[in-house]
Design an enzyme around this catalytic site. Structure first.
Site, PDB file in Angstrom:
ATOM      1  N   GLU A   1       0.829  -1.208   0.000  1.00 27.80           N
ATOM      2  CA  GLU A   1       0.000   0.000   0.000  1.00 27.80           C
ATOM      3  C   GLU A   1       0.864   1.259   0.000  1.00 27.80           C
ATOM      4  O   GLU A   1       1.666   1.453   0.922  1.00 27.80           O
ATOM      5  CB  GLU A   1      -0.897   0.016   1.240  1.00 27.80           C
ATOM      6  CG  GLU A   1      -1.736   1.278   1.377  1.00 27.80           C
ATOM      7  CD  GLU A   1      -2.441   1.360   2.720  1.00 27.80           C
ATOM      8  OE1 GLU A   1      -3.281   2.272   2.875  1.00 27.80           O
ATOM      9  OE2 GLU A   1      -2.146   0.555   3.621  1.00 27.80           O
TER      10      GLU A   1
ATOM     11  N   ASP B   1      -6.042   2.699  -0.773  1.00 27.29           N
ATOM     12  CA  ASP B   1      -6.667   3.486   0.282  1.00 27.29           C
ATOM     13  C   ASP B   1      -7.021   4.856  -0.290  1.00 27.29           C
ATOM     14  O   ASP B   1      -6.144   5.586  -0.761  1.00 27.29           O
ATOM     15  CB  ASP B   1      -5.690   3.618   1.451  1.00 27.29           C
ATOM     16  CG  ASP B   1      -6.270   4.343   2.644  1.00 27.29           C
ATOM     17  OD1 ASP B   1      -6.680   5.507   2.493  1.00 27.29           O
ATOM     18  OD2 ASP B   1      -6.299   3.751   3.741  1.00 27.29           O
TER      19      ASP B   1
ATOM     20  N   GLN C   1      -9.519   0.439   0.954  1.00 28.13           N
ATOM     21  CA  GLN C   1      -9.842   1.068   2.228  1.00 28.13           C
ATOM     22  C   GLN C   1     -10.304   2.498   1.960  1.00 28.13           C
ATOM     23  O   GLN C   1      -9.886   3.114   0.982  1.00 28.13           O
ATOM     24  CB  GLN C   1      -8.627   1.083   3.164  1.00 28.13           C
ATOM     25  CG  GLN C   1      -8.226  -0.313   3.625  1.00 28.13           C
ATOM     26  CD  GLN C   1      -6.931  -0.326   4.414  1.00 28.13           C
ATOM     27  OE1 GLN C   1      -6.007   0.429   4.112  1.00 28.13           O
ATOM     28  NE2 GLN C   1      -6.850  -1.190   5.401  1.00 28.13           N
TER      29      GLN C   1
ATOM     30  N   GLU D   1     -11.289   2.342   7.231  1.00 30.04           N
ATOM     31  CA  GLU D   1     -10.092   2.639   8.004  1.00 30.04           C
ATOM     32  C   GLU D   1     -10.013   4.147   8.205  1.00 30.04           C
ATOM     33  O   GLU D   1      -9.269   4.851   7.530  1.00 30.04           O
ATOM     34  CB  GLU D   1      -8.834   2.122   7.290  1.00 30.04           C
ATOM     35  CG  GLU D   1      -7.611   2.169   8.197  1.00 30.04           C
ATOM     36  CD  GLU D   1      -6.307   1.968   7.433  1.00 30.04           C
ATOM     37  OE1 GLU D   1      -5.454   1.228   7.930  1.00 30.04           O
ATOM     38  OE2 GLU D   1      -6.162   2.569   6.354  1.00 30.04           O
TER      39      GLU D   1
END
Length: 259
Positions: free
Chosen positions: A137, A172, A198, A234
């Protein structure tokens, strides 16, 4: 609308960790993530997850815990043995929990030697655990200064170089918006490499129903593009988790977010 997983490291923190599973299920989540599940006995976490009827979606490697310690060693030259030892522990924990993904953190490093170390370590892990789904990530440089994997072009390059079917991208929206300024366009560019998503608002990293990224549009893009993975919540609640869950209830009910 994709399946949502509550990140129990950040959500429901007013409760003890083992009680957050039931709270997540009651709120409408179908799965959970825990960033560093190494400070609570793994069987306890497994029992709590099973009792709540949830899927365990993701953990991070390496240990130890959320409160301190380095954010990974995968790209740090000279620490290959540390990386391998930590991966073995994370793999054991993931197997007991039934965690779908293991996020392998790069750590602070820079330069060509770090890149070669990163690729070699990821290739080793992918070969060591071909049954496991591994992710990397990109993290933005403001929140994580010095973190090696700080861009999506680099992430795609690394995944392509490793060439392992069980290694993919963790996307994310907060970090994507921070890094590129356009998470939706970034998703369109890298979606073929993504195996876990996320979400959080940008800026602020709070509930995904405000800021400069339209998550309703993003969820629609996931549907349109046929994404069938999990979406991890998250984020850092502005108040208590329960107070800020209108975004989830609306998404589950309507497939969109409130205006």
């Amino acid at each position: 609308m994709p399946r949502f997983a509550a990140n129990l490291t950040m959500l429901f923190t007013e409760l003890p960790l083992t009680e957050r599973f039931a709270a997540a299920a009651e709120a409408g989540f179908a799965g959970v993530e825990i960033l560093f599940p190494y400070d609570t006995a793994t069987p306890e976490l497994k029992r709590a997850c099973k009792a709540a009827g949830l899927d365990f979606v993701l953990i991070n490697a390496p240990p130890p815990n959320w409160a301190g310690g380095a954010r990974g060693f995968a790209a740090i030259p000279g620490l290959q043995e540390r990386f391998q030892r930590d991966f073995e522990r994370s793999l054991r924990v993931a197997q007991v929990l039934g965690a779908r993904h293991i996020h392998l953190m790069a750590g602070k490093a820079q330069g060509d030697e770090a890149m070669e170390t990163y690729v070699a370590n990821l290739a080793w892990a992918a070969k060591r655990a071909p049954h496991a789904s591994l992710t990397i990530e990109p993290l933005n440089a403001t929140d994580r200064p010095g973190y090696f994997l700080d861009g999506f072009d680099m992430a795609v390059e690394v995944i392509d170089r490793v060439g392992a079917p069980n290694l993919g991208l963790q996307f994310d929206t907060y970090h994507a918006q921070s890094i590129t300024g356009d998470a939706l366009a970034t998703w369109a560019r890298v979606k073929s490499h993504v195996r876990h998503v996320q979400v959080a608002a940008h800026p602020g990293r709070s509930e995904p129903d405000g800021g400069d990224l339209d998550h309703s549009e993003f969820f629609a893009a996931l549907d349109e593009d046929g994404y069938r993975g999990w979406v991890g919540a998250e984020y850092i609640p502005l108040r208590t988790t329960h107070v800020g869950l209108a975004w989830l209830q609306h998404a589950l009910r309507k497939g969109t977010l409130p205006a």
